[in-house]
Enzyme design. Sequence first.
Site, short mmCIF file in Angstrom:
data_model
loop_
_atom_site.label_atom_id
_atom_site.label_comp_id
_atom_site.label_asym_id
_atom_site.label_seq_id
_atom_site.Cartn_x
_atom_site.Cartn_y
_atom_site.Cartn_z
N TYR A 140 0.83 -1.21 0.00
CA TYR A 140 0.00 0.00 0.00
C TYR A 140 0.86 1.26 0.00
O TYR A 140 0.36 2.36 -0.25
CB TYR A 140 -0.96 0.02 1.21
CG TYR A 140 -2.10 -0.99 1.10
CD1 TYR A 140 -2.10 -1.97 0.12
CD2 TYR A 140 -3.17 -0.95 1.98
CE1 TYR A 140 -3.12 -2.89 0.02
CE2 TYR A 140 -4.22 -1.87 1.88
CZ TYR A 140 -4.18 -2.84 0.90
OH TYR A 140 -5.21 -3.75 0.81
N LYS A 189 2.62 -15.50 2.47
CA LYS A 189 2.50 -16.29 1.24
C LYS A 189 3.92 -16.70 0.88
O LYS A 189 4.44 -16.42 -0.21
CB LYS A 189 1.81 -15.44 0.16
CG LYS A 189 1.50 -16.18 -1.11
CD LYS A 189 0.37 -17.20 -1.01
CE LYS A 189 0.24 -17.99 -2.29
NZ LYS A 189 -0.70 -19.13 -2.20
N ASP A 221 -3.97 -17.86 1.77
CA ASP A 221 -5.14 -18.50 1.15
C ASP A 221 -5.74 -19.55 2.10
O ASP A 221 -6.95 -19.65 2.27
CB ASP A 221 -4.81 -19.09 -0.23
CG ASP A 221 -3.49 -19.86 -0.27
OD1 ASP A 221 -2.75 -19.87 0.73
OD2 ASP A 221 -3.20 -20.46 -1.33
N ASP A 245 -5.73 -6.39 5.61
CA ASP A 245 -6.89 -5.66 5.11
C ASP A 245 -7.97 -6.66 4.68
O ASP A 245 -9.14 -6.54 5.06
CB ASP A 245 -6.44 -4.80 3.91
CG ASP A 245 -7.55 -3.90 3.40
OD1 ASP A 245 -8.52 -3.67 4.13
OD2 ASP A 245 -7.44 -3.42 2.25
N ASP A 249 -11.69 -8.00 6.90
CA ASP A 249 -13.08 -7.91 6.42
C ASP A 249 -13.76 -9.26 6.55
O ASP A 249 -14.93 -9.35 6.94
CB ASP A 249 -13.12 -7.48 4.94
CG ASP A 249 -13.31 -5.97 4.78
OD1 ASP A 249 -12.80 -5.23 5.65
OD2 ASP A 249 -13.95 -5.54 3.80
C1 IPM Z 1 -9.49 -0.41 5.77
C2 IPM Z 1 -9.87 0.15 4.44
C3 IPM Z 1 -8.76 1.04 3.95
C4 IPM Z 1 -7.51 0.21 3.84
C5 IPM Z 1 -9.06 1.79 2.64
C6 IPM Z 1 -10.33 2.57 2.72
C7 IPM Z 1 -7.90 2.65 2.22
O1 IPM Z 1 -10.16 -0.87 3.54
O2 IPM Z 1 -9.24 0.37 6.71
O3 IPM Z 1 -9.44 -1.63 5.90
O4 IPM Z 1 -7.29 -0.44 2.83
O5 IPM Z 1 -6.74 0.18 4.78
MG MG Z 2 -10.25 -2.78 4.47
#
Ligand code: IPM
Ligand code: MG
Length: 360
Positions: A140, A189, A221, A245, A249
């Site tokens: 990133y 990985k 994975d 990241d 989620d």
């Molecule tokens: C998170 C979000 C952010 C990230 C985005 C919005 C830049 O997905 O905080 O997880 O990738 O860190």
């Molecule tokens: Mg995120």
Amino acid sequence: MYKITVLGGDGIGPEITAGAAEVLKAAAEKYNFDISFDYALLGGAAIDACGTPLPEETVKKCLACDAVLLGAVGGERWDSLAGDMRPEAGLLGIRKALGLYANLRPSRVFPSLRSASPLKLESSPCFDLMIVRELTGGIYFGRRGRGERNGTPYAFDTEEYSKPEIERIVKLAFELAQNRSGRLCSVDKANVLESSRFWRETVIDISAQYPDVELSHLYVDNCAMQLVKAPWQFDVIVTSNIFGDILSDEAAMISGSIGMLPSASLSDGSFGLYEPVHGSAPDIAGTNTANPLATILSAAMLLRISLEQEAAANAIESAVECVLEKMRTPDIYEDGLLTVGTDEMTAAVISHMRRENNEI
Ligand code: IPM
Ligand code: MG
């Protein structure tokens, strides 16, 4: 007097941070400390007002406070802007500017939300895991670009980690594991990526300093699969920026609702930025339907970690648990329970905290 900078951001961000600020005020009243709020712009709101997703003044205000409370950034309106001018660049920029290299993302099942999980949790053990995501390095922030080779356009991003960058996040994860159940899983990985082989070697080096922690390694994975198969096998997971990241989620969703999960982004020392894991949900902004609990629980983490107000943090968390037994925002709607809006949910958490106060 504690100083908090609030970055509402975009979409539902301003509504949910306003609610969480009210909860913080109520907690300060109950536990006898003073708290003051300052507000600054980030993301799309900052682009609209100042032409940049991260104004200088925002960084200054964040550097001058004890902790930052953030809503969320982003929205379709700004999607066509160049990468470094998008709202997301503001979020990445503030994390970098404040040196917030450690992102703690807990994921646990609230007993009353077991049935909201897409997993069949009714007959399984509960889980309570912590993803420690490296936040200021990796792909990133690596070198990126576009070009053209023999008439063919291309683009690239680079995953790169220095040894100290890996060491500091991994040490923090080992220390967290020591204070939890003593198990740490490092995710990489390493069967493909050189940067992951380096990550794994470094983790193994550091592990010598933590003989009391049981260390394991998983490919990302496989980890994604294990999280939906048997999430209770995990305690602390440590991983790179991009893998964290994605996995966070996934971990958020299996807990029942991404609308429930808080996070803390920390540097060395007690300073931190606290934000819900979910995004800015522009489609429901202004409709009083967003779930404020992830931000309220982020405020609890703020109290515990940055302000060392453990009792106040516990009070918020237990108020949230009690309120969930009676009412729900639409994202976690359940038959037979009252469906309420953002404001009602926030007010219920506050009034529950106040009632407890009378009992004491
Ligand atoms: C998170 C979000 C952010 C990230 C985005 C919005 C830049 O997905 O905080 O997880 O990738 O860190
Ligand atoms: Mg995120």
